[in-house]
Structure formats: structure tokens, C-alpha cells
Design a protein around this motif. Structure first.
Motif, PDB file in Angstrom:
ATOM      1  N   TYR A  22     -65.940  12.873 130.595  1.00  0.00           N
ATOM      2  CA  TYR A  22     -66.531  12.880 129.255  1.00  0.00           C
ATOM      3  C   TYR A  22     -68.043  12.786 129.447  1.00  0.00           C
ATOM      4  CZ  TYR A  22     -61.840  11.873 127.364  1.00  0.00           C
ATOM      5  OH  TYR A  22     -60.502  11.921 127.027  1.00  0.00           O
ATOM      6  N   ASP A  23     -68.743  13.839 129.065  1.00  0.00           N
ATOM      7  CA  ASP A  23     -70.205  13.904 129.134  1.00  0.00           C
ATOM      8  C   ASP A  23     -70.756  13.918 130.562  1.00  0.00           C
ATOM      9  OD1 ASP A  23     -70.737  14.116 126.392  1.00  0.00           O
ATOM     10  OD2 ASP A  23     -70.611  11.949 126.119  1.00  0.00           O
ATOM     11  N   GLN A  59     -68.477   4.644 100.902  1.00  0.00           N
ATOM     12  CA  GLN A  59     -68.220   3.267 100.463  1.00  0.00           C
ATOM     13  C   GLN A  59     -69.342   2.307 100.848  1.00  0.00           C
ATOM     14  OE1 GLN A  59     -65.585   5.167 101.949  1.00  0.00           O
ATOM     15  NE2 GLN A  59     -65.079   5.616  99.806  1.00  0.00           N
ATOM     16  N   GLY A  60     -70.409   2.829 101.420  1.00  0.00           N
ATOM     17  CA  GLY A  60     -71.540   1.992 101.793  1.00  0.00           C
ATOM     18  C   GLY A  60     -71.407   1.324 103.145  1.00  0.00           C
ATOM     19  N   ARG A  61     -70.363   1.653 103.903  1.00  0.00           N
ATOM     20  CA  ARG A  61     -70.185   1.080 105.231  1.00  0.00           C
ATOM     21  C   ARG A  61     -71.084   1.798 106.238  1.00  0.00           C
ATOM     22  NH1 ARG A  61     -63.729   1.715 104.648  1.00  0.00           N
ATOM     23  NH2 ARG A  61     -64.541   3.832 104.381  1.00  0.00           N
ATOM     24  N   PRO A  62     -71.495   1.108 107.296  1.00  0.00           N
ATOM     25  CA  PRO A  62     -72.232   1.804 108.358  1.00  0.00           C
ATOM     26  C   PRO A  62     -71.351   2.905 108.949  1.00  0.00           C
ATOM     27  CG  PRO A  62     -72.424  -0.578 108.611  1.00  0.00           C
ATOM     28  CD  PRO A  62     -71.390  -0.344 107.554  1.00  0.00           C
ATOM     29  N   LEU A  63     -71.879   4.108 109.030  1.00  0.00           N
ATOM     30  CA  LEU A  63     -71.171   5.240 109.612  1.00  0.00           C
ATOM     31  C   LEU A  63     -71.851   5.602 110.928  1.00  0.00           C
ATOM     32  CD1 LEU A  63     -69.163   7.622 109.597  1.00  0.00           C
ATOM     33  CD2 LEU A  63     -70.824   8.892 108.194  1.00  0.00           C
ATOM     34  N   LYS A  64     -71.084   5.538 112.010  1.00  0.00           N
ATOM     35  CA  LYS A  64     -71.630   5.878 113.321  1.00  0.00           C
ATOM     36  C   LYS A  64     -70.877   7.082 113.856  1.00  0.00           C
ATOM     37  CE  LYS A  64     -73.276   1.209 114.181  1.00  0.00           C
ATOM     38  NZ  LYS A  64     -73.174  -0.035 114.982  1.00  0.00           N
ATOM     39  N   GLU A  65     -71.618   8.171 114.085  1.00  0.00           N
ATOM     40  CA  GLU A  65     -71.019   9.431 114.508  1.00  0.00           C
ATOM     41  C   GLU A  65     -71.452   9.751 115.943  1.00  0.00           C
ATOM     42  OE1 GLU A  65     -70.773  12.479 111.145  1.00  0.00           O
ATOM     43  OE2 GLU A  65     -72.502  11.260 110.541  1.00  0.00           O
ATOM     44  N   PHE A  66     -70.454   9.946 116.792  1.00  0.00           N
ATOM     45  CA  PHE A  66     -70.682  10.241 118.203  1.00  0.00           C
ATOM     46  C   PHE A  66     -70.173  11.639 118.529  1.00  0.00           C
ATOM     47  CE2 PHE A  66     -70.101   5.697 117.719  1.00  0.00           C
ATOM     48  CZ  PHE A  66     -71.056   5.123 118.548  1.00  0.00           C
ATOM     49  N   THR A  67     -70.742  12.234 119.545  1.00  0.00           N
ATOM     50  CA  THR A  67     -70.234  13.494 120.091  1.00  0.00           C
ATOM     51  C   THR A  67     -69.943  13.294 121.569  1.00  0.00           C
ATOM     52  OG1 THR A  67     -71.497  14.830 118.513  1.00  0.00           O
ATOM     53  CG2 THR A  67     -70.698  15.931 120.511  1.00  0.00           C
ATOM     54  N   ILE A  68     -68.710  13.594 121.965  1.00  0.00           N
ATOM     55  CA  ILE A  68     -68.272  13.451 123.356  1.00  0.00           C
ATOM     56  C   ILE A  68     -67.805  14.823 123.843  1.00  0.00           C
ATOM     57  CG2 ILE A  68     -66.613  12.359 124.915  1.00  0.00           C
ATOM     58  CD1 ILE A  68     -68.569  10.369 123.789  1.00  0.00           C
ATOM     59  N   THR A  69     -68.297  15.245 124.994  1.00  0.00           N
ATOM     60  CA  THR A  69     -67.935  16.549 125.540  1.00  0.00           C
ATOM     61  C   THR A  69     -67.130  16.378 126.823  1.00  0.00           C
ATOM     62  OG1 THR A  69     -69.943  17.548 124.626  1.00  0.00           O
ATOM     63  CG2 THR A  69     -68.814  18.755 126.377  1.00  0.00           C
ATOM     64  N   ALA A  70     -65.919  16.927 126.826  1.00  0.00           N
ATOM     65  CA  ALA A  70     -65.083  16.911 128.032  1.00  0.00           C
ATOM     66  C   ALA A  70     -65.456  18.109 128.888  1.00  0.00           C
ATOM     67  CB  ALA A  70     -63.602  16.962 127.650  1.00  0.00           C
ATOM     68  N   LYS A  71     -65.775  17.863 130.160  1.00  0.00           N
ATOM     69  CA  LYS A  71     -66.181  18.957 131.034  1.00  0.00           C
ATOM     70  C   LYS A  71     -65.975  18.554 132.495  1.00  0.00           C
ATOM     71  CE  LYS A  71     -71.066  17.567 130.653  1.00  0.00           C
ATOM     72  NZ  LYS A  71     -72.412  18.043 130.234  1.00  0.00           N
ATOM     73  N   HIS A  98     -67.586   2.372 110.196  1.00  0.00           N
ATOM     74  CA  HIS A  98     -66.827   3.613 110.071  1.00  0.00           C
ATOM     75  C   HIS A  98     -67.209   4.468 111.285  1.00  0.00           C
ATOM     76  CE1 HIS A  98     -65.624   7.238 107.299  1.00  0.00           C
ATOM     77  NE2 HIS A  98     -65.044   7.268 108.478  1.00  0.00           N
ATOM     78  N   VAL A  99     -66.219   4.839 112.101  1.00  0.00           N
ATOM     79  CA  VAL A  99     -66.482   5.520 113.361  1.00  0.00           C
ATOM     80  C   VAL A  99     -65.962   6.948 113.306  1.00  0.00           C
ATOM     81  CG1 VAL A  99     -66.089   5.484 115.861  1.00  0.00           C
ATOM     82  CG2 VAL A  99     -66.278   3.318 114.593  1.00  0.00           C
ATOM     83  N   LYS A 100     -66.805   7.896 113.686  1.00  0.00           N
ATOM     84  CA  LYS A 100     -66.384   9.281 113.858  1.00  0.00           C
ATOM     85  C   LYS A 100     -66.801   9.743 115.252  1.00  0.00           C
ATOM     86  CE  LYS A 100     -66.432  10.917 109.041  1.00  0.00           C
ATOM     87  NZ  LYS A 100     -66.922  11.985 108.121  1.00  0.00           N
ATOM     88  N   VAL A 101     -65.862  10.320 115.966  1.00  0.00           N
ATOM     89  CA  VAL A 101     -66.147  10.818 117.313  1.00  0.00           C
ATOM     90  C   VAL A 101     -65.672  12.258 117.399  1.00  0.00           C
ATOM     91  CG1 VAL A 101     -65.766  10.530 119.782  1.00  0.00           C
ATOM     92  CG2 VAL A 101     -65.866   8.509 118.303  1.00  0.00           C
ATOM     93  N   GLN A 102     -66.622  13.177 117.552  1.00  0.00           N
ATOM     94  CA  GLN A 102     -66.266  14.580 117.737  1.00  0.00           C
ATOM     95  C   GLN A 102     -66.066  14.844 119.225  1.00  0.00           C
ATOM     96  OE1 GLN A 102     -69.263  17.646 117.215  1.00  0.00           O
ATOM     97  NE2 GLN A 102     -67.759  19.069 116.349  1.00  0.00           N
ATOM     98  N   LEU A 103     -64.864  15.293 119.571  1.00  0.00           N
ATOM     99  CA  LEU A 103     -64.544  15.677 120.947  1.00  0.00           C
ATOM    100  C   LEU A 103     -64.687  17.182 121.080  1.00  0.00           C
ATOM    101  CD1 LEU A 103     -63.382  15.273 123.811  1.00  0.00           C
ATOM    102  CD2 LEU A 103     -61.096  15.404 122.785  1.00  0.00           C
ATOM    103  N   ILE A 104     -65.567  17.620 121.982  1.00  0.00           N
ATOM    104  CA  ILE A 104     -65.768  19.038 122.273  1.00  0.00           C
ATOM    105  C   ILE A 104     -65.177  19.322 123.655  1.00  0.00           C
ATOM    106  CG2 ILE A 104     -67.464  20.870 122.614  1.00  0.00           C
ATOM    107  CD1 ILE A 104     -69.366  19.286 120.775  1.00  0.00           C
ATOM    108  N   ASN A 105     -64.345  20.333 123.751  1.00  0.00           N
ATOM    109  CA  ASN A 105     -63.689  20.638 125.016  1.00  0.00           C
ATOM    110  C   ASN A 105     -64.370  21.796 125.725  1.00  0.00           C
ATOM    111  OD1 ASN A 105     -62.014  20.920 127.175  1.00  0.00           O
ATOM    112  ND2 ASN A 105     -60.170  21.413 126.011  1.00  0.00           N
ATOM    113  N   GLN A 106     -65.052  21.490 126.821  1.00  0.00           N
ATOM    114  CA  GLN A 106     -65.663  22.516 127.667  1.00  0.00           C
ATOM    115  C   GLN A 106     -64.922  22.655 128.995  1.00  0.00           C
ATOM    116  OE1 GLN A 106     -69.886  21.786 128.064  1.00  0.00           O
ATOM    117  NE2 GLN A 106     -70.293  22.168 125.894  1.00  0.00           N
TER     118      GLN A 106
END
Length: 531
Positions: free
Chosen positions: A81-82, A52-64, A97-105
Motif C-alpha cells: 500500500y503506497d 452531520q458536522g463530524r470531522p471527515l478525514k479522507e485518505f487515498t491508499i494505492t496498492a502497487k 467520519h473516515v473515508k479511504v479510497q483504495l486505488i488498485n495499480q
């Protein structure tokens, strides 16, 4: 003589080696102290445009898991987290537009709950209710639009009374599209509490008396009892003062949480905030702990400009009043730097004495020191807002929640209308209606009641109307108090409504707001839900 000379030489070499070790450790600790950042690091997103033309900000967060240093010589086995406590600050702009990928370590499941933020129900992060918990070696992506600005935070909502307690939290800041006030400094300050019995006390070689030391104990772990996974509701402590075994759970917690931190540091490791005279400063306080903290800005005029992410119109200037920051509440405080001062806590607890946050103004000669015991008036939320605009409110649904405790099977539990989760009664609502909730605290504990997915208007405290329009998502209900709130049912789903002293939630003080006809509604889910 040769043998004696060799022995003396060996002793000399050993002493030199010890001195070198002491010097190295001292330098390391000094560097750690000097390099500590007073605010959490920022998470760096991948930036693009969505469909839709909105700013898309993608984060990656790792739980460890990680060993985290609260101050030189004191470590905890943290969940992070991280790798840091707190996790990195996620900062976006309204409309992103926010996307946050949570990775579980970690070796246990985890989630992310966006505390106070009106995300879609499927993104709320409540394990067993809005999503399956993220299993070890798996991931989950949270996806939502940042619609409203303000100060929020993210934390685990799987076994949160333990996981948040051990460090699984971070700030979530949404900047407005256009700032109405320009700030020279914008500090995130996350408050928390720790138990010294959880910590690993490291050797401080710089102050060590080497004589008389039993070197066979050099590798001793002083935290042989890790309380991170303890079920506090059923604790049994051998060797304790048994005269205190009948102590109320909350009184015991105030004694056991004896180290208070800001941004993961306590005592001498708390770094000063450095500013220049005349600069405008915003402090974003987030209470990630379970205790109420009586915040004091010593001798400094300031304004409370927002609470729980909601701006306060026409805030008054105050000075030397204690700000009661309850569990999971957020307060934004603004001031213009004039002189150096300290921020301390007047909690009347041992832990409060471990907390002193200096604010150093360049060129100021003011001496900064602790002043924890001074008697000061308490700031009153109900009287603060000077905006007298009132919107007419008519209710279609009204509920009353009696908050209390009782004993079940020899254990103190926390109840809503005499029941504990999962047997508490849900609050059914219809989309679009205005809902009134009366919260009556009949017990001895403070209950910071938090509603997911919505903000609510505080109508009255003990029958007295609240001045102006005070919007929050968490409200402290003190012993003996009656607080009336209202919210608009404008975010369909099944939403948790619980005490954010997460020990209380784990021991029963939870219910949910359930939209009638919502496809995700399933009463059987309650049995799998985690606080």
C-alpha cells in the motif's frame, strides 16, 4: 613501452572507477541505514466536516508492487500500500467520519479489511462476500465512523495468504476522544516473517572480494524462484532433503520463514527507538505475520495496557516474561524509560535470531545485546487482568468448533468439525442475542481464531475461568486447548470467522457468522469468497 603504459593506465583508471563505485554504494547504504525511520509514516488525510458536522478525514491508499529492501543487500518483490512495507499508518480520532479510497495499480484484484474493527458489513473488505474485489485500474471507497478507540490494522482480504505475506498491510490507529494517560512516545511496531528464498540478494560492494570473481555473473538474480505466488499446500521442491518431505506443514513454515522483521526491516536495518530517561512510552505491537512471536523486553518493567484494541483495567507490572503475540493479535505495552534494553524474540527459530530491536535511553551505559535462548516464564493472559468485575451472561445460541487437520487428495488441509471451506457449517445468529462458542484444538498446530466485525469475551481456557473481563477479536488456541468465548450479535451481516494463520484459512479453516434475515445472506457466495 607505450602499449604497456597504456595498459597500466587503463588498469589504473578501472581500479579508480571500481573504488569510486564501492565508495558511492557504501555511502548510499550507510545513508539508507541511518535515515530509516523506526516507525511507519503517517497517511495524510484531507480534513473537512461531513453533513452531520463530524470531522471527515479522507485518505487515498494505492496498492502497487514494489521492490522492498528488508536490509541492505536483501530485497523482496513486495505488494504494498503506497509503495512501502508496511503501508502508511492511518491515524484518526474516535468519532471521526473516515473515508479511504483504495486505488488498485497491481495486476491482480485487492481489497482492504479493517482487522478487528466493527465497520458496517459492506465495508469489511472480504472479497466475494461483503464486496466485489477491486480489479486492476479500479478503485473502491471505504466509508465508516470510527466509533471505538484502539490499535487495529488493515490488510488485503483477497488471496490474503499470498498478498499479506508479500506486504499488503498497515496500522489503523483510533485515538480516544480523551487520553487518560499521556505518552511522550507512541510507537507502532508491526511484526512479520519472510523467506530468504523469496529475496533478491544484492551485491554488497563494501565487503566484496573482487579477486577471483566471475564477472559474467554480475547481474545474476539470486531469487530465480519467487515463492510469493506459491501454493504452499502443494509444494514440491527438487533438490531438497527428502527426509523432511513428510514434515508437518507448520514445522516446514517455521524453517522456511527465516527472516523476521519489524516495520519492514530485519537484521542490521532495524532502527533503535530513542527515548529519554523518565519518559513514558507506548509500544503498539501488531503481528501481521503467521507465526507466534515470544516477545521479550529485556530487564524492563512494563504493563500490558490493551489487547486487540481493548483496554485492560488496572494492569499489573511485569518483568522478564515472554509475551506470546499470535498471528494478527495486537498488544499495547507501556513503560517508563530507565535504562537501555533490547526487545528480542524467544521463538526457538532461525528467524528469531534476525530480530533485535534496541531501545536506547539517552545517557544510559547499558549494553544492548541479543538474548534469544534464555529460558523465561510465559505471560498468562488468563491470569493477568486484576479487574474481577463479571457481567452475568446467558446464552441463546451455543456452538462447538473442533479444529483439526486431515488429508484430502494427498494434501494436508485444515478443518472445522471435519469440514473445509466452503463446506463448513455457518453459525446462524439473531440480532441482539448472546452467543457462546467453544473452540477445541484437536490438532498439532496453533490456531489464532479471528472473528470479523465483533469483539468477544474470553470465558475460560481448559475449563479454568479467565480473570477479569478479557475482550479480544483474535484468540490463540494452542494444541490440546479448549477455549470458550462469547459475543453479542450487535453488528448485522455475514461475518468471517477463521484461522488467521492465513495458510490454514486458505486450506479450509474458515466459516462464517450469519445473521438470520440479513439481506446480504447468500449461501452460494461462499464459493467465491477469498481468505
Amino acid at each position: 613501452m607505450k602499449k604497456k603504459g597504456v595498459i597500466l593506465l587503463s588498469v589504473f583508471v578501472a581500479v579508480v572507477a571500481i573504488i569510486a563505485i564501492v565508495a558511492a554504494v557504501t555511502v548510499t547504504l550507510s545513508r539508507e541505514k541511518d535515515s530509516a525511520n523506526p516507525t511507519p509514516a503517517l497517511a495524510v488525510p484531507k480534513v473537512s466536516k461531513d453533513a452531520q458536522g463530524r470531522p471527515l478525514k479522507e485518505f487515498t491508499i494505492t496498492a502497487k508492487p514494489a521492490n522492498w529492501t528488508l536490509q541492505p543487500g536483501i530485497q523482496v518483490d513486495a505488494l504494498t500500500y503506497d509503495g512501502t512495507v508496511p503501508g502508511k499508518t492511518i491515524k484518526v480520532t474516535q468519532g471521526d467520519h473516515v473515508k479511504v479510497q483504495l486505488i488498485n495499480q497491481m495486476n491482480e484484484p485487492v481489497t482492504i479489511h479493517w482487522h478487528g474493527y466493527p465497520v458496517p458489513n459492506g465495508m469489511d473488505g472480504v472479497a466475494g462476500l461483503t464486496q466485489a474485489p477491486v480489479a486492476p485500474k479500479h478503485s473502491f471507497t471505504y466509508d465508516f465512523i470510527a466509533k471505538v478507540p484502539g490499535t487495529y490494522f488493515y490488510h488485503s482480504h483477497y488471496n490474503s495468504s499470498t498478498q499479506v505475506d508479500r506486504g499488503l498491510y498497515g496500522a489503523f490507529i483510533v485515538l480516544p476522544k480523551k487520553e487518560t494517560v499521556k505518552y511522550d512516545h507512541d510507537y507502532v511496531l508491526i511484526l512479520d516473517e519472510w523467506m530468504s528464498s523469496q529475496t533478491k540478494m544484492e551485491m554488497d560492494y563494501a565487503s566484496m572480494d573482487m579477486e577471483g570473481m566471475d564477472h559474467s555473473k554480475m547481474n545474476m538474480d539470486h531469487a530465480s524462484a519467487d515463492m510469493g505466488d506459491m501454493d504452499h499446500s502443494g509444494m514440491h521442491m527438487e533438490g531438497t532433503d527428502h527426509s523432511k518431505m513428510n514434515m508437518d506443514h507448520d514445522e516446514m513454515m517455521k524453517m522456511m520463514y527465516d527472516l523476521y522483521s519489524v516495520n519492514g526491516k530485519t537484521g542490521s536495518a532495524i532502527r533503535p527507538l530513542r527515548v529519554k530517561k523518565g519518559e513514558r512510552v507506548r509500544l503498539r505491537f501488531i503481528n501481521a505475520g503467521y507465526q507466534t512471536h515470544m516477545l521479550h523486553l529485556q530487564g524492563q518493567n512494563f504493563k500490558i495496557v490493551a489487547e486487540d484494541g481493548n483496554a485492560i483495567p488496572n494492569p499489573a507490572e511485569v518483568k522478564d516474561q515472554l509475551i506470546p503475540v499470535g498471528a494478527s493479535e495486537r498488544y499495547e505495552i507501556s513503560f517508563v524509560a530507565d535504562h537501555s534494553f533490547a526487545i528480542d524474540l524467544h521463538d526457538r527459530t532461525k528467524g528469531a535470531k534476525s530480530f533485535l530491536l534496541p531501545v536506547e535511553v539517552e545517557g544510559s551505559q547499558t549494553t544492548v545485546k541479543a538474548d534469544h535462548e534464555k529460558n523465561l516464564p510465559v505471560w498468562d493472559l488468563a491470569k493477568y487482568n486484576q479487574d474481577q468485575t463479571k457481567s452475568p451472561v446467558s446464552f441463546r445460541s451455543s456452538y462447538t468448533l473442533h479444529l483439526n487437520t486431515k488429508t484430502e487428495n494427498g494434501v494436508q488441509v485444515y478443518t472445522i468439525n471435519g469440514k473445509t471451506w466452503p463446506n463448513t457449517d455457518p453459525l446462524p445468529v439473531r440480532a441482539g442475542e448472546q452467543v457462546e462458542v467453544t473452540l477445541i484444538n484437536e490438532g498439532k498446530s496453533v490456531h489464532p481464531m479471528h472473528l470479523h466485525g465483533h469483539k468477544f469475551l474470553v470465558l475460560s481456557v481448559n475449563g479454568k475461568p479467565v480473570s477479569g473481563q478479557v475482550y479480544k477479536d483474535t484468540i490463540q488456541v494452542n494444541p490440546g486447548e479448549t477455549v470458550v468465548i462469547t459475543f453479542k450479535a450487535d453488528n448485522p451481516g455475514v461475518w468471517m470467522f477463521h484461522c488467521h494463520d492465513l495458510h490454514h484459512a486458505a486450506m479450509g479453516m474458515m466459516t462464517d457468522v450469519t445473521y438470520q434475515g440479513y439481506k446480504g445472506t447468500d449461501p452460494d457466495k461462499r464459493k467465491q469468497v477469498h481468505e
